[in-house]
Each structure stands twice: as C-alpha cells, then as structure tokens.
Design a protein around this motif. Structure first.
Motif, PDB file in Angstrom:
ATOM      1  N   UNK A   1       0.779  -1.228   0.000  1.00 59.72           N
ATOM      2  CA  UNK A   1       0.000   0.000   0.000  1.00 59.72           C
ATOM      3  C   UNK A   1       0.812   1.279   0.000  1.00 59.72           C
ATOM      4  N   UNK A   2       2.140   1.173   0.092  1.00 57.25           N
ATOM      5  CA  UNK A   2       3.003   2.356   0.125  1.00 57.25           C
ATOM      6  C   UNK A   2       3.637   2.592  -1.240  1.00 57.25           C
ATOM      7  N   UNK A   3       3.542   3.823  -1.761  1.00 56.09           N
ATOM      8  CA  UNK A   3       4.189   4.123  -3.045  1.00 56.09           C
ATOM      9  C   UNK A   3       5.705   4.220  -2.892  1.00 56.09           C
ATOM     10  N   UNK A   4       6.424   3.686  -3.878  1.00 60.50           N
ATOM     11  CA  UNK A   4       7.883   3.704  -3.907  1.00 60.50           C
ATOM     12  C   UNK A   4       8.304   4.014  -5.336  1.00 60.50           C
ATOM     13  N   UNK A   5       9.352   4.812  -5.495  1.00 59.66           N
ATOM     14  CA  UNK A   5       9.930   5.037  -6.817  1.00 59.66           C
ATOM     15  C   UNK A   5      11.365   4.548  -6.784  1.00 59.66           C
ATOM     16  N   UNK A   6      11.712   3.686  -7.739  1.00 58.39           N
ATOM     17  CA  UNK A   6      13.075   3.159  -7.810  1.00 58.39           C
ATOM     18  C   UNK A   6      13.782   3.738  -9.030  1.00 58.39           C
ATOM     19  N   UNK A   7      15.088   3.956  -8.887  1.00 61.69           N
ATOM     20  CA  UNK A   7      15.927   4.437  -9.983  1.00 61.69           C
ATOM     21  C   UNK A   7      17.014   3.390 -10.200  1.00 61.69           C
ATOM     22  N   UNK A   8      17.004   2.774 -11.377  1.00 58.74           N
ATOM     23  CA  UNK A   8      17.909   1.661 -11.639  1.00 58.74           C
ATOM     24  C   UNK A   8      18.486   1.751 -13.042  1.00 58.74           C
ATOM     25  N   UNK A   9      19.508   0.949 -13.281  1.00 57.31           N
ATOM     26  CA  UNK A   9      20.051   0.740 -14.620  1.00 57.31           C
ATOM     27  C   UNK A   9      19.778  -0.707 -14.974  1.00 57.31           C
ATOM     28  N   UNK A  10      19.522  -0.945 -16.248  1.00 59.62           N
ATOM     29  CA  UNK A  10      19.128  -2.287 -16.652  1.00 59.62           C
ATOM     30  C   UNK A  10      19.775  -2.642 -17.984  1.00 59.62           C
ATOM     31  N   UNK A  11      20.181  -3.894 -18.062  1.00 63.53           N
ATOM     32  CA  UNK A  11      20.642  -4.482 -19.316  1.00 63.53           C
ATOM     33  C   UNK A  11      19.683  -5.613 -19.655  1.00 63.53           C
ATOM     34  N   UNK A  12      19.178  -5.601 -20.873  1.00 63.81           N
ATOM     35  CA  UNK A  12      18.340  -6.697 -21.361  1.00 63.81           C
ATOM     36  C   UNK A  12      19.002  -7.213 -22.631  1.00 63.81           C
ATOM     37  N   UNK A  13      19.270  -8.512 -22.649  1.00 60.01           N
ATOM     38  CA  UNK A  13      19.857  -9.150 -23.819  1.00 60.01           C
ATOM     39  C   UNK A  13      18.720  -9.800 -24.606  1.00 60.01           C
ATOM     40  N   UNK A  14      18.614  -9.437 -25.870  1.00 59.93           N
ATOM     41  CA  UNK A  14      17.594  -9.989 -26.760  1.00 59.93           C
ATOM     42  C   UNK A  14      18.249 -10.941 -27.754  1.00 59.93           C
ATOM     43  N   UNK A  15      17.490 -11.938 -28.177  1.00 63.94           N
ATOM     44  CA  UNK A  15      17.942 -12.860 -29.223  1.00 63.94           C
ATOM     45  C   UNK A  15      16.899 -12.869 -30.329  1.00 63.94           C
ATOM     46  N   UNK A  16      17.377 -12.731 -31.575  1.00 65.30           N
ATOM     47  CA  UNK A  16      16.464 -12.755 -32.718  1.00 65.30           C
ATOM     48  C   UNK A  16      16.023 -14.191 -32.971  1.00 65.30           C
ATOM     49  N   UNK A  17      14.722 -14.388 -33.012  1.00 66.36           N
ATOM     50  CA  UNK A  17      14.142 -15.709 -33.228  1.00 66.36           C
ATOM     51  C   UNK A  17      14.034 -15.991 -34.735  1.00 66.36           C
ATOM     52  N   UNK A  18      13.813 -17.241 -35.099  1.00 67.16           N
ATOM     53  CA  UNK A  18      13.668 -17.588 -36.518  1.00 67.16           C
ATOM     54  C   UNK A  18      12.470 -16.877 -37.148  1.00 67.16           C
ATOM     55  N   UNK A  19      11.515 -16.477 -36.308  1.00 67.85           N
ATOM     56  CA  UNK A  19      10.338 -15.745 -36.775  1.00 67.85           C
ATOM     57  C   UNK A  19      10.652 -14.272 -37.061  1.00 67.85           C
ATOM     58  N   UNK A  20      11.859 -13.824 -36.657  1.00 66.14           N
ATOM     59  CA  UNK A  20      12.228 -12.426 -36.800  1.00 66.14           C
ATOM     60  C   UNK A  20      11.956 -11.608 -35.548  1.00 66.14           C
ATOM     61  N   UNK A  21      11.213 -12.189 -34.616  1.00 67.16           N
ATOM     62  CA  UNK A  21      10.888 -11.521 -33.352  1.00 67.16           C
ATOM     63  C   UNK A  21      12.126 -11.496 -32.443  1.00 67.16           C
ATOM     64  N   UNK A  22      12.281 -10.419 -31.676  1.00 67.11           N
ATOM     65  CA  UNK A  22      13.354 -10.326 -30.691  1.00 67.11           C
ATOM     66  C   UNK A  22      12.766 -10.658 -29.324  1.00 67.11           C
ATOM     67  N   UNK A  23      13.283 -11.721 -28.693  1.00 72.60           N
ATOM     68  CA  UNK A  23      12.845 -12.111 -27.350  1.00 72.60           C
ATOM     69  C   UNK A  23      13.975 -11.861 -26.368  1.00 72.60           C
ATOM     70  N   UNK A  24      13.622 -11.421 -25.175  1.00 73.70           N
ATOM     71  CA  UNK A  24      14.615 -11.201 -24.126  1.00 73.70           C
ATOM     72  C   UNK A  24      15.067 -12.555 -23.574  1.00 73.70           C
ATOM     73  N   UNK A  25      16.397 -12.704 -23.446  1.00 72.27           N
ATOM     74  CA  UNK A  25      16.951 -13.956 -22.911  1.00 72.27           C
ATOM     75  C   UNK A  25      17.709 -13.726 -21.604  1.00 72.27           C
ATOM     76  N   UNK A  26      17.937 -12.454 -21.237  1.00 66.11           N
ATOM     77  CA  UNK A  26      18.593 -12.155 -19.964  1.00 66.11           C
ATOM     78  C   UNK A  26      18.263 -10.726 -19.564  1.00 66.11           C
TER      79      UNK A  26
END
Length: 130
Positions: free
Chosen positions: A98-123
C-alpha cells in the motif's frame, strides 16, 4: 543495422510498457522460457522465466507488489549477430504493501532474434542507479 536497432527498441518498448502497466502476461511473453534474471534485490539468480513468474506472484501476494508506471531513458542498443544488448536507465513507480515507492535503476536486457524475426529477451540484469 538501423532496421534491427529499431526492431530491438520496439521489443524493449513493448516490454517496458507491459511492465509499467503491470500486464503480467504481456510482460512475461517478451521473455524466452529459458531467460535468466539477476536483480540487485534478490540473493540469487532466477534461472528461467517460470522462476521469475513464481517470484512475481510471491511479491504480489506477500508484499502487495504492483507496478504503477515505468519510464525508460538513456537508451542504447548494440547488435552482435542474432544478439542485441539493450541498456537503459529506468525509473519505476511501485506499490509495496500500500506504500508508493519510486526506484531508480540501470538495466541491461539481452535480446535474441528468433527464426520468426521476433526479438525475445533472454537475460535481464537490474542494478541500482548510483
């Protein structure tokens, strides 16, 4: 290359938008089943999407976890063959017990291109922003 970067940014935008709306189904659909996750607020790596989904459900039930909004800035994409590394700064408005919180972060997302051409996150790696 420009087209691939645009496609990765679109995949990242969709993932961030789903997260910011607490749209659990759409958010987790952006990750491959074998995706791994490292979060600074957890004492262990999550080795699959299913492990993260279980943790999310626990946060909701135990901690009253709810995402209210998410903002992405300082975005960068690096393409390496079928892999894309997306980095950004992220500010998230959350609710815990019930308490509001704001977080400030840095993020790395590794995507892999699928055979369909779609990019899915893998990490995903999240760290506090200094």
């Amino acid at each position: 290359m420009e087209h691939q970067q645009d496609a990765v940014l679109a995949a990242a935008d969709s993932l961030v938008d789903a997260f910011g709306r607490h749209d659990r189904d759409r958010y987790f659909a952006a990750f491959a089943p074998e995706a791994t996750f490292i979060f600074h607020n957890l004492d262990r790596r999550l080795g699959t999407r299913a492990e993260y989904e279980a943790e999310w459900v626990l946060w909701e039930s135990r901690d009253g976890f709810r995402v209210r909004a998410c903002r992405s800035s300082d975005r960068d994409v690096r393409i390496a063959g079928p892999i894309a590394i997306f980095t950004h700064s992220v500010e998230t408005d959350l609710t815990f017990n019930g308490e509001p919180v704001t977080s400030a972060e840095r993020e790395t997302i590794v995507f892999e291109k699928q055979v369909t051409g779609e990019w899915l996150a893998i990490h995903e790696h999240l760290s506090p922003r200094p």
